[in-house]
Design an enzyme around this catalytic site. Structure first.
Site, PDB file in Angstrom:
ATOM      1  N   LYS A  30       0.840  -1.203   0.000  1.00 15.68           N
ATOM      2  CA  LYS A  30       0.000   0.000   0.000  1.00 15.68           C
ATOM      3  C   LYS A  30       0.878   1.257   0.000  1.00 15.68           C
ATOM      4  O   LYS A  30       2.085   1.183   0.233  1.00 15.68           O
ATOM      5  CB  LYS A  30      -0.939  -0.022   1.207  1.00 15.68           C
ATOM      6  CG  LYS A  30      -0.252   0.018   2.557  1.00 15.68           C
ATOM      7  CD  LYS A  30      -1.277  -0.084   3.665  1.00 15.68           C
ATOM      8  CE  LYS A  30      -0.627   0.168   5.009  1.00 15.68           C
ATOM      9  NZ  LYS A  30      -1.585   0.312   6.078  1.00 15.68           N
ATOM     10  N   ARG A 123      -9.767  -0.899  13.658  1.00 16.61           N
ATOM     11  CA  ARG A 123      -9.853  -0.025  12.491  1.00 16.61           C
ATOM     12  C   ARG A 123     -11.097  -0.425  11.682  1.00 16.61           C
ATOM     13  O   ARG A 123     -11.858   0.407  11.260  1.00 16.61           O
ATOM     14  CB  ARG A 123      -8.584  -0.126  11.650  1.00 16.61           C
ATOM     15  CG  ARG A 123      -8.510   0.875  10.516  1.00 16.61           C
ATOM     16  CD  ARG A 123      -7.088   1.130  10.058  1.00 16.61           C
ATOM     17  NE  ARG A 123      -6.465  -0.054   9.480  1.00 16.61           N
ATOM     18  CZ  ARG A 123      -5.173  -0.127   9.156  1.00 16.61           C
ATOM     19  NH1 ARG A 123      -4.382   0.911   9.370  1.00 16.61           N
ATOM     20  NH2 ARG A 123      -4.660  -1.223   8.637  1.00 16.61           N
ATOM     21  N   TYR A 253      14.040  32.068   6.964  1.00 17.66           N
ATOM     22  CA  TYR A 253      12.811  32.772   7.336  1.00 17.66           C
ATOM     23  C   TYR A 253      12.865  33.222   8.791  1.00 17.66           C
ATOM     24  O   TYR A 253      13.208  32.432   9.677  1.00 17.66           O
ATOM     25  CB  TYR A 253      11.595  31.858   7.134  1.00 17.66           C
ATOM     26  CG  TYR A 253      11.323  31.583   5.667  1.00 17.66           C
ATOM     27  CD1 TYR A 253      10.855  32.602   4.844  1.00 17.66           C
ATOM     28  CD2 TYR A 253      11.555  30.335   5.121  1.00 17.66           C
ATOM     29  CE1 TYR A 253      10.617  32.368   3.491  1.00 17.66           C
ATOM     30  CE2 TYR A 253      11.316  30.093   3.776  1.00 17.66           C
ATOM     31  CZ  TYR A 253      10.850  31.118   2.970  1.00 17.66           C
ATOM     32  OH  TYR A 253      10.625  30.887   1.636  1.00 17.66           O
ATOM     33  N   MET A 299      10.945  24.904   2.684  1.00 18.47           N
ATOM     34  CA  MET A 299      10.126  24.009   1.857  1.00 18.47           C
ATOM     35  C   MET A 299      10.984  23.213   0.861  1.00 18.47           C
ATOM     36  O   MET A 299      10.834  21.994   0.746  1.00 18.47           O
ATOM     37  CB  MET A 299       9.079  24.824   1.099  1.00 18.47           C
ATOM     38  CG  MET A 299       8.105  23.979   0.339  1.00 18.47           C
ATOM     39  SD  MET A 299       6.770  25.006  -0.220  1.00 18.47           S
ATOM     40  CE  MET A 299       5.933  23.938  -1.323  1.00 18.47           C
TER      41      MET A 299
HETATM   42  C1  LIG Z   1      -3.549  -4.229   7.314  1.00 17.02           C
HETATM   43  C2  LIG Z   1      -2.066  -4.245   7.338  1.00 17.02           C
HETATM   44  N1  LIG Z   1      -1.432  -5.421   7.256  1.00 17.02           N
HETATM   45  C3  LIG Z   1      -0.081  -5.504   7.285  1.00 17.02           C
HETATM   46  C4  LIG Z   1       0.693  -4.366   7.408  1.00 17.02           C
HETATM   47  C5  LIG Z   1       2.183  -4.523   7.442  1.00 17.02           C
HETATM   48  O1  LIG Z   1       2.720  -4.072   8.647  1.00 17.02           O
HETATM   49  P1  LIG Z   1       4.306  -3.930   8.809  1.00 17.02           P
HETATM   50  O2  LIG Z   1       4.731  -2.868   7.868  1.00 17.02           O
HETATM   51  O3  LIG Z   1       4.460  -3.518  10.226  1.00 17.02           O
HETATM   52  O4  LIG Z   1       4.886  -5.248   8.505  1.00 17.02           O
HETATM   53  C6  LIG Z   1       0.070  -3.123   7.502  1.00 17.02           C
HETATM   54  C7  LIG Z   1       0.864  -1.918   7.659  1.00 17.02           C
HETATM   55  O5  LIG Z   1       0.484  -0.907   8.137  1.00 17.02           O
HETATM   56  C8  LIG Z   1      -1.353  -3.061   7.472  1.00 17.02           C
HETATM   57  O6  LIG Z   1      -2.020  -1.901   7.576  1.00 17.02           O
END
Ligand SMILES: Cc1ncc(COP(=O)(O)O)c(C=O)c1O
Length: 356
Positions: A30, A123, A253, A299
């Site tokens: 992700k 969650r 700044y 920035m």
């Molecule tokens: C649903 C889910 N599974 C697995 C992971 C993987 O976790 P990690 O990066 O701590 O291995 C994440 C990471 O945030 C997650 O949100």
């Protein structure tokens, strides 16, 4: 615009090989694969032997299907209502609540579903085994068959050592037993992130671990061996000018830095707009193997207090072999994924170093 996020492909693959559990790893890709780049990371993970991916975005899931073809499995962590594309691209989806089931039960028929348990993390996911029993009853009463391929949760405390993770783990394992007692035997059971996997190995009843940060080469918690987590990336930026300040002169700044004595300052072409965290700059940067203080962050630039060892052509390192992301995590800069996720994919150049 001068910042460069560089990744060594061979090192990245070596880390993925040494951290994965062969044939039992779902790679979490992700947020642009923790900002290593979705395309790069998925292809490199595939070379390392991984054939199961998880992401929150349906666009990313479809992209993975397009580049990997049918030989991989793809699990969408976020709930979706885009059932048409789920079917077309053969994605596996989460069932996150009783409400979701009741609203979309007709759309779910035939799709590969993973039941989600909310556990202590909360969650999303079912709160109690009774909710799953209600879903199964309803499906039976309406004569439909759900394809429950998977069962999963996410741990929110696996990198903590205060006893809460043990409770979270037990709550989950009890839920899994409850699922078995209902007569279900999902073929894919996955809960463990990197921290939980390092602590416990894979749980007995589980088919997969679901790993992120360890695959990307950062330690999920302190006091682990550097060699088990190869950080294949570095962040560097060029010096665009060296300035001399007289004692008492200010720079930046609102006069962010005032010289206590005559000094030299390097103006470096990277700033918070590129994703360098304010907490990170408290720990300096490296130029030519020496550490220097960062005295102002803007920035797109930062100002570094330098000495005569520094020359204008030298790259300035914020992350690298001697500046591990997880080292800064241990210093309180922010989670590994927070430091990586902050990097601005649009403003920094990405360089991938290939062996050949
Ligand atoms: C649903 C889910 N599974 C697995 C992971 C993987 O976790 P990690 O990066 O701590 O291995 C994440 C990471 O945030 C997650 O949100």
């Amino acid at each position: 615009m001068g910042g460069v996020f560089q990744v060594d492909q061979a090192e990245f693959i070596e880390q993925a090989r040494q951290f994965q559990l062969e044939g039992q790893t779902i790679a979490v890709v992700k947020n642009n694969a923790y900002n290593y780049g979705l395309d790069f990371a998925v292809k490199a993970f595939a070379i390392s032997g991984i054939d199961y991916f998880a992401t929150t975005s349906i666009e990313d899931a479809i992209y993975i299907r397009k580049i990997c073809g049918e030989k991989v499995s793809i699990f969408l962590l976020n709930p979706t209502t885009d059932f048409k594309r789920v079917k077309k691209y053969k994605l596996e989806i989460t069932l996150p609540s009783l409400d979701y089931y009741q609203t979309y039960k007709n759309d779910l028929v035939g799709l590969a579903i993973h039941i989600e348990f909310e556990g202590l993390f909360k969650r999303s996911g079912l709160a109690h085994i009774d909710q799953l029993a209600a879903i199964l009853r309803d499906a039976k009463d309406s004569g439909s068959t759900l394809n429950i391929k998977g069962l999963w949760t996410h741990f929110g405390y696996a990198d903590e050592f205060n006893g809460i993770y043990e409770k979270e783990r037990q709550l989950w394992l009890d839920f899994v037993e409850g699922v078995f007692d209902l007569g279900l035997k999902p073929s894919v059971i996955h809960a463990q992130n990197s921290a939980s996997f390092v602590r416990d190995g894979i749980f007995k009843s589980h088919s997969h671990v679901r790993l992120g940060i360890g695959l990307y080469g950062s330690k999920p918690f302190k006091n682990l061996d550097d060699k088990d987590f190869i950080q294949a990336s570095s962040v560097t930026a060029p010096i665009i000018q060296i300035k001399h300040l007289d004692k008492g002169m200010s720079l930046g700044y609102s006069g962010a830095f005032t010289a206590e004595e005559d000094c030299k300052i390097a103006i470096v072409d990277i700033g918070y707009g590129d994703g360098i965290l304010r907490e990170r700059i408290k720990h300096g940067c490296q130029i030519g193997g020496r550490t220097y203080k960062i005295v102002a962050l803007m920035m797109s630039h930062m100002a570094v207090l330098i000495d005569d060892h520094v020359e204008a052509h030298m790259p300035v390192y914020l992350y690298g072999k001697n500046q591990r992301i997880d080292h800064f995590t241990a210093l309180g800069v922010g989670a590994n994924s927070e430091q990586l996720g902050a990097l601005n994919y649009n403003s920094m150049r990405r360089d991938i170093v290939y062996d050949d």
